[in-house]
Design a protein around this motif. Structure first.
Motif, PDB file in Angstrom:
ATOM      1  N   VAL A  56       0.784  -1.102   0.022  1.00 34.55           N
ATOM      2  CA  VAL A  56      -0.199  -0.048   0.011  1.00 34.55           C
ATOM      3  C   VAL A  56       1.093   1.326  -0.272  1.00 34.55           C
ATOM      4  O   VAL A  56       2.001   1.417   0.570  1.00 34.55           O
ATOM      5  N   ILE A  57       0.381   2.264  -0.796  1.00 34.60           N
ATOM      6  CA  ILE A  57       1.273   3.602  -0.801  1.00 34.60           C
ATOM      7  C   ILE A  57       0.646   4.458   0.210  1.00 34.60           C
ATOM      8  O   ILE A  57      -0.699   4.980   0.255  1.00 34.60           O
ATOM      9  N   VAL A  58       1.409   4.925   1.092  1.00 30.56           N
ATOM     10  CA  VAL A  58       1.070   5.818   2.461  1.00 30.56           C
ATOM     11  C   VAL A  58       1.865   7.064   2.410  1.00 30.56           C
ATOM     12  O   VAL A  58       2.968   6.783   1.809  1.00 30.56           O
ATOM     13  N   THR A  59       1.240   7.971   3.154  1.00 25.70           N
ATOM     14  CA  THR A  59       2.065   9.025   3.555  1.00 25.70           C
ATOM     15  C   THR A  59       3.056   8.954   4.586  1.00 25.70           C
ATOM     16  O   THR A  59       2.907   7.949   5.265  1.00 25.70           O
ATOM     17  N   PRO A  60       4.021   9.601   4.740  1.00 19.78           N
ATOM     18  CA  PRO A  60       4.892   9.465   5.821  1.00 19.78           C
ATOM     19  C   PRO A  60       4.165   9.307   7.387  1.00 19.78           C
ATOM     20  O   PRO A  60       4.434   8.419   8.199  1.00 19.78           O
ATOM     21  N   ARG A  61       3.096  10.212   7.615  1.00 19.44           N
ATOM     22  CA  ARG A  61       2.628  10.182   8.933  1.00 19.44           C
ATOM     23  C   ARG A  61       1.522   8.799   8.905  1.00 19.44           C
ATOM     24  O   ARG A  61       1.523   8.449   9.772  1.00 19.44           O
ATOM     25  N   GLU A  62       0.915   8.511   7.973  1.00 19.80           N
ATOM     26  CA  GLU A  62       0.222   7.099   7.818  1.00 19.80           C
ATOM     27  C   GLU A  62       1.155   6.007   8.131  1.00 19.80           C
ATOM     28  O   GLU A  62       0.901   5.142   9.086  1.00 19.80           O
ATOM     29  N   HIS A  63       2.385   6.011   7.568  1.00 20.18           N
ATOM     30  CA  HIS A  63       3.589   4.855   7.797  1.00 20.18           C
ATOM     31  C   HIS A  63       3.874   4.899   9.059  1.00 20.18           C
ATOM     32  O   HIS A  63       4.041   3.853   9.934  1.00 20.18           O
ATOM     33  N   PHE A  64       3.985   6.250   9.555  1.00 24.91           N
ATOM     34  CA  PHE A  64       4.589   6.223  11.298  1.00 24.91           C
ATOM     35  C   PHE A  64       3.228   5.554  12.268  1.00 24.91           C
ATOM     36  O   PHE A  64       3.641   4.897  12.928  1.00 24.91           O
ATOM     37  N   ILE A  65       2.157   5.906  11.848  1.00 26.44           N
ATOM     38  CA  ILE A  65       0.888   5.661  12.730  1.00 26.44           C
ATOM     39  C   ILE A  65       0.664   4.128  12.546  1.00 26.44           C
ATOM     40  O   ILE A  65       0.459   3.352  13.552  1.00 26.44           O
ATOM     41  N   ILE A  66       0.812   3.587  11.282  1.00 24.55           N
ATOM     42  CA  ILE A  66       0.693   2.094  11.012  1.00 24.55           C
ATOM     43  C   ILE A  66       1.696   1.188  11.793  1.00 24.55           C
ATOM     44  O   ILE A  66       1.364   0.318  12.518  1.00 24.55           O
ATOM     45  N   HIS A  67       2.963   1.659  11.934  1.00 27.56           N
ATOM     46  CA  HIS A  67       4.157   1.097  12.536  1.00 27.56           C
ATOM     47  C   HIS A  67       3.940   1.104  14.093  1.00 27.56           C
ATOM     48  O   HIS A  67       4.329   0.139  14.542  1.00 27.56           O
ATOM     49  N   TRP A  68       3.345   2.249  14.387  1.00 28.55           N
ATOM     50  CA  TRP A  68       3.295   2.414  15.903  1.00 28.55           C
ATOM     51  C   TRP A  68       2.146   1.319  16.398  1.00 28.55           C
ATOM     52  O   TRP A  68       2.241   0.807  17.503  1.00 28.55           O
ATOM     53  N   MET A  69       1.116   1.263  15.509  1.00 26.08           N
ATOM     54  CA  MET A  69       0.032   0.101  15.980  1.00 26.08           C
ATOM     55  C   MET A  69       0.343  -1.093  15.931  1.00 26.08           C
ATOM     56  O   MET A  69       0.010  -2.039  16.546  1.00 26.08           O
TER      57      MET A  69
END
Length: 304
Positions: A56-69
């Motif tokens: 999936v192509i995500v923004t840096p912020r979305e990427h950060f949130i996903i990895h945090w979760m």
């Protein structure tokens, strides 16, 4: 808080907005704009693959949130991955949230692309890559697949629309074109390529065929008509006897009303005083709007 549901919602939204690449390696070349990241929906360390269905192509912020979760849900390797995501690059910051992470990533990209030495190094790497046979075959296959896939066409068109509305991309593209046209080697290569095309029978036949199709196309005819309409210069005529005003947009209208377009032009340019009892001058947009409301010329020449 249900981290799994939130993460799934972010991924679903990202897929709807940006689609999914064919696979991980090709996806890196198909970012809709600089600064986007590729993310494995099922992490590789948990058995995920590099297939497009898992990317999936995500923004840096979305990427950060996903990895945090992922870190909060699974811990272990996901915690290590999350720490590596932020600790290796931003050790000077005591605490990083998703907004700060996106800001730092964006600033890093801007600084890197503004670096002349980096741009030269990157351009050289690209030139070496595109000359390899494997890249040529891969690119050819990808283009053929895209042309045969309506969804891929739609995703590509959407990405191009997003790019064309991005001021940073527009400025960067203009600068690139300016530098490219200023290059002596580019001009020489372009001249050689054009000479080859002019002597290529297949190209000439294709150009004639496309030209014939274009002339028969209603879209082309309509575009020509609108272009002609847009270039017309409206005129205002004032009757010296009763003060009546005549407003025409183009020679066809004035000739149809019994006036001579050439003589009107002479009056406008000061070569003769009147024509058929009228003084003539060019009309402003506001005057056309007043005396010829709803005319097509108004829409085509609407002030921005």
């Amino acid at each position: 808080m249900n981290y799994q549901n939130i993460m799934s919602q972010i991924i679903t939204t990202a897929i709807e907005k940006r689609g999914q690449p064919e696979n991980y390696s090709k996806g890196r070349k198909k970012m809709s704009r600089p600064g986007l990241h590729l993310h494995h929906i099922i992490p590789v360390s948990m058995g995920g693959s590099d297939d497009g269905s898992n990317i999936v192509i995500v923004t840096p912020r979305e990427h950060f949130i996903i990895h945090w979760m992922l870190h909060r849900i699974y811990g272990g390797k996901m915690t290590v991955a999350f720490r590596m995501m932020i600790d290796g690059k931003y050790t000077t910051y005591r605490k990083i949230n998703s907004k700060l992470y996106e800001k730092l990533v964006t600033e890093g990209i801007e600084q890197r692309t503004a670096d002349e030495s980096w741009r030269k190094k990157n351009a050289e790497a690209v030139r070496r890559t595109v000359k390899t046979q494997s890249w040529i075959e891969s690119n050819k296959h990808a283009l053929e697949k895209m042309h045969n896939d309506p969804q891929a066409k739609a995703n590509h068109a959407k990405a191009m629309r997003e790019r064309s509305q991005d001021p940073k991309w527009i400025a960067m593209h203009k600068e690139h074109l300016k530098n490219m046209h200023a290059s002596e080697s580019y001009r020489e290569n372009h001249r050689i390529a054009m000479e080859k095309l002019r002597t290529c029978e297949k190209f000439q036949a294709g150009a004639k065929e496309r030209g014939a199709r274009l002339k028969d196309s209603n879209v082309w005819k309509e575009a020509i008509r609108k272009s002609s309409m847009k270039k017309r210069k409206p005129v205002i005529g004032i009757n010296l006897n009763d003060g009546a005003i005549a407003c025409f947009v183009g020679s066809q209208e004035s000739n149809a009303a019994g006036f001579s377009d050439s003589k009107i032009t002479c009056v406008v340019k000061g070569k003769r005083p009147t024509h058929k009892g009228h003084t003539w001058r060019y009309a402003t947009y506001e005057e056309v709007e007043q005396y010829r409301p709803g005319h097509e010329w108004l829409e085509l020449n609407k002030p921005t």
